[in-house]
Design an enzyme around this catalytic site. Structure first.
Site, PDB file in Angstrom:
ATOM      1  N   ASP A 337       5.783 -40.556  35.322  1.00  0.00           N
ATOM      2  CA  ASP A 337       4.734 -39.667  35.315  1.00  0.00           C
ATOM      3  C   ASP A 337       3.497 -40.002  36.426  1.00  0.00           C
ATOM      4  O   ASP A 337       3.364 -41.608  36.634  1.00  0.00           O
ATOM      5  CB  ASP A 337       4.627 -40.312  33.799  1.00  0.00           C
ATOM      6  CG  ASP A 337       2.900 -39.484  33.033  1.00  0.00           C
ATOM      7  OD1 ASP A 337       2.968 -37.711  33.289  1.00  0.00           O
ATOM      8  OD2 ASP A 337       1.760 -39.585  33.178  1.00  0.00           O
ATOM      9  N   GLU A 373       6.774 -37.273  39.558  1.00  0.00           N
ATOM     10  CA  GLU A 373       5.820 -36.016  39.077  1.00  0.00           C
ATOM     11  C   GLU A 373       4.311 -36.970  40.209  1.00  0.00           C
ATOM     12  O   GLU A 373       3.795 -38.107  40.097  1.00  0.00           O
ATOM     13  CB  GLU A 373       5.304 -36.448  37.546  1.00  0.00           C
ATOM     14  CG  GLU A 373       3.850 -35.389  37.576  1.00  0.00           C
ATOM     15  CD  GLU A 373       3.552 -35.210  36.697  1.00  0.00           C
ATOM     16  OE1 GLU A 373       3.045 -34.227  34.971  1.00  0.00           O
ATOM     17  OE2 GLU A 373       3.280 -36.615  35.430  1.00  0.00           O
TER      18      GLU A 373
END
Length: 693
Positions: A337, A373
């Site tokens: 993330d 990401e």
């Protein structure tokens, strides 16, 4: 004082069977108390011994399952970044298990609520979770990693709880848990669907946001990590989430499915300078977090704080954590993330920086899948295409372009063609496998909602509908939300099939949002992070079995045809006897630059020669393929380009008429509005003109 070199396993609580050694680090602590809790939750404090380098250690006869925490005595000078407060019970950063939930209130705060410059005098122990001593033992038997090549990977993103919470074949006692995900009914669904890897939304221990608890809501997604070594206890059916997680992995591996974890090493659940003191802040605030102005945090994560991966102690912690999940929990990879945070040695993103170098140098990570990401909210936050060669990235440009094309947006066709063939504009220096392609993910609309809503409908989240993306690039197909209009329903079905067909035939690594295959809807909510209810759970009672079969057929198509999963760029696939790739108009004419630049271009035909295909583990031969796509509202007549041979073709996929699969096509065919047709022809076919010509 220089840091001492301790093996990773010695941090945390290490149980020998007869006693437990507790080891924790704080470079600023004067001394540290180990706090042990008995079955009545009575606390015993024992002073730990400083063994140098900021490391404190204690060995005592604490058995497995003992609950514990730390209290750190040290400086409280927020202006200098120091926030030690012995009134706050702290979690062990290396805790292998965490139990209990936070209880909202001022006791969670390290500072005085009325005067943040002063330390709080309230004891937080009654309000915070406990670390738990574990043994680490587990019989993995003959568990083995599937070890599937990236080119053969099809990712299925899902939430541990959501996938089994309402499944009728899963016993009610384990629905929504690790055991529920590992149940034969769920595993069989995944295997029959044909996906190869399950990517789990955050399963590392996280805490509930105080404001959500106060409003009667809960953090469902889990991007609020506090325990980076511990499976989240609330996802466990029994009292031992560690063992249950391992049993889940074991079940998925036995079925040939890899397990990928969505991990959040960019920030912690402690929030900004006004957030709770639960662990890192109270241990050594200045080491763990990136600090800006006096007593403030750099907020490159958008959640209040940012872990300082540039500090060797924090970097080691992250690598230790990843290694633990690989070696002890047997996971097969990670999706990171807000991954640019990890590459910021100081401020700017450096793809050759400390974190990426540490990952590359760690033998335990050989063969482990690494997915980024590629954005955060730091300086120059968007870093798509800049990650190291071994890494893959979520390709949001693929998502946006695919959505634009299949809603008929003007000028989107050339960009979609680029994305279908691997996004060389972004990953040209690497390979198509750097691109993780998706049209839907947990963050945004489901596939059903993408074709059913123009606008987000997020009022239930409690933020007056302001949260979530406002630019969804969706189209409701003529009616907002549910409808009985048969024409609208049929159009939505075609568009759903075409969006998914485009995904599965694109070069790169496809990722499917779990539940899309059975027609899951969130009622137009594109940000249900706090919807731990029917909005987010799979509705197995209303499963769209027809679309499930179609999705399985698409996945089988990709597996059967290596031309869709190449490991090199199309321009590298030279064929001696004819062009290896071509783009044509529906009339069979090769597209020119002038044609590509026409804003109204919405229908194209892609030809792929199967003579030489770099895929999987080597060079192979495949069928020839034609892919016809029409993002216009009306049908078009498609003529097979004469230069590729007009005979021997048969329908593999037709998103408007799925029953046409297997039908022979000679010369041409009708392509529905918003439809996609895939034709194949054996390589040994000798093309001849149709009789009578």
């Amino acid at each position: 004082m220089p840091a001492i070199d301790l093996p990773a396993a010695e941090f945390g609580a290490v149980n020998s069977g007869t006693d437990t050694t507790f080891t924790v680090r704080s470079d600023v602590a004067d001394h540290v108390d180990l706090c042990l809790f008995d079955s009545e939750d009575r606390e015993t404090r024992i002073g730990m011994t400083s063994i140098g380098g900021g490391v404190f250690q204690l060995t005592t006869e604490a058995p497995a399952s003992t609950r514990y925490g730390y209290r750190v005595h040290g400086p409280w000078v927020p202006a200098d970044g120091h926030r030690c407060n012995p009134n706050k019970l702290l979690l062990d950063p290396y805790a292998r298990m965490i139990t209990g939930e936070i209880q909202p209130g001022p006791a969670l705060l390290g500072h005085d609520k009325t005067d943040p410059t002063k330390p709080s005098r309230l004891d937080s122990a009654p309000s915070v979770p406990r670390s738990v001593v574990t043994t680490g033992g587990f019989d993995w038997q003959d568990d083995a990693r599937p070890g599937r090549p990236l080119s053969e990977t099809i990712i299925y993103e899902t939430h541990v709880k959501g996938i089994s919470r309402t499944h009728p074949a899963v016993p009610e006692s384990i629905r929504g848990t690790y055991a529920g995900l590992g149940h034969p009914a769920i595993v069989e669904h995944l295997v029959s669907l044909g996906v190869t890897a399950v990517q789990l939304m955050p399963t590392q221990a996280f805490i509930q946001d105080q404001h959500l608890l106060e409003d009667g809501r809960r953090n469902y997604w889990g991007y609020n990590t506090i325990g980076f070594f511990s499976p989240h206890a609330d996802r466990s059916a029994g009292p031992d989430p560690v063992t249950e997680f391992k049993e889940m992995v074991q079940s998925l591996h036995a079925a040939g499915l890899e397990v990928l974890l969505d991990v959040v090493y960019n920030h912690t659940a402690e929030g900004n300078h006004l957030g709770p003191t639960l662990c890192f802040r109270g241990l050594d605030n200045r080491t763990w977090y990136r600090l800006g102005p006096p007593d403030r945090y750099l907020n490159w994560s958008g959640t209040g704080n940012t872990l300082d991966i540039s500090d060797f102690q924090v970097l080691r912690f992250v690598i230790d954590s990843l290694r633990y999940w690989v070696e002890e929990m047997h996971v097969d990879g990670f999706r990171f993330d807000l991954a640019p945070v990890l590459g910021r040695a100081h401020y700017d993103f450096d793809p050759h920086g400390g974190f990426f170098g540490a990952v590359a140098a760690e033998p335990a990570f050989d063969g482990i899948k690494l997915i980024a990401e590629p954005w955060d909210v730091g300086p120059g936050g968007y870093q798509g295409g800049r990650f190291p060669g071994r890494w893959s990235e979520w390709n949001d440009a693929y998502r946006d372009t695919a959505r634009d094309f299949w809603r008929g947006a003007e000028g989107s066709t050339p960009a979609y063609a680029t994305k279908l063939t691997g996004s060389a504009d972004r990953f040209g220096a690497r390979s198509p496998l750097a691109s993780v392609n998706y049209v839907t993910s947990h963050d945004g609309f489901t596939l059903v909602d993408l074709v059913s809503f123009n606008d987000r409908h997020n009022v239930a989240n409690g933020e007056d509908g302001r949260d979530g993306h406002h630019d969804n690039r969706s189209w409701n197909s003529g009616v907002e939300g549910q409808t009985d209009d048969e024409d609208v329903i049929r159009l939505r079905q075609i568009r759903r099939r075409s969006l998914l067909a485009g995904l599965l035939l694109s070069q790169g690594v496809p990722m499917i949002l779990g539940g899309d295959e059975i027609g899951r809807t969130q009622g137009g909510n594109n940000n249900p992070y706090n919807q731990d209810n029917e909005t987010s759970w799979y509705d197995w009672g209303s499963a769209d079995d027809e679309f499930l079969r179609f999705t399985s057929d698409l996945i089988r198509m990709r597996k059967d045809h290596p031309t869709f999963r190449r490991t090199a760029w199309l321009h590298e696939h030279a064929s001696a006897d004819q062009d290896h790739v071509g783009w044509f108009s529906p009339s069979g004419e090769e597209l020119t630059p002038a044609t590509w630049n026409q804003p109204q271009l919405r229908s194209v035909v892609l030809y792929l020669d199967g003579g030489i295909v770099h895929a999987g583990r080597g060079v192979v031969e495949d069928d020839d393929v034609l892919v016809a796509m029409n993002a216009g509202t009306g049908p078009v007549a498609v003529e097979i380009p004469s230069v590729v041979g007009i005979g021997g073709w048969s329908v593999l996929i037709d998103t408007a008429e799925p029953d046409r699969a297997g039908t022979e096509v000679i010369g041409g065919f009708a392509l529905s509005g918003f439809g996609c047709v895939v034709l194949t022809r054996p390589r040994n076919h000798k093309s001849e003109p149709p009789s009578g010509n």
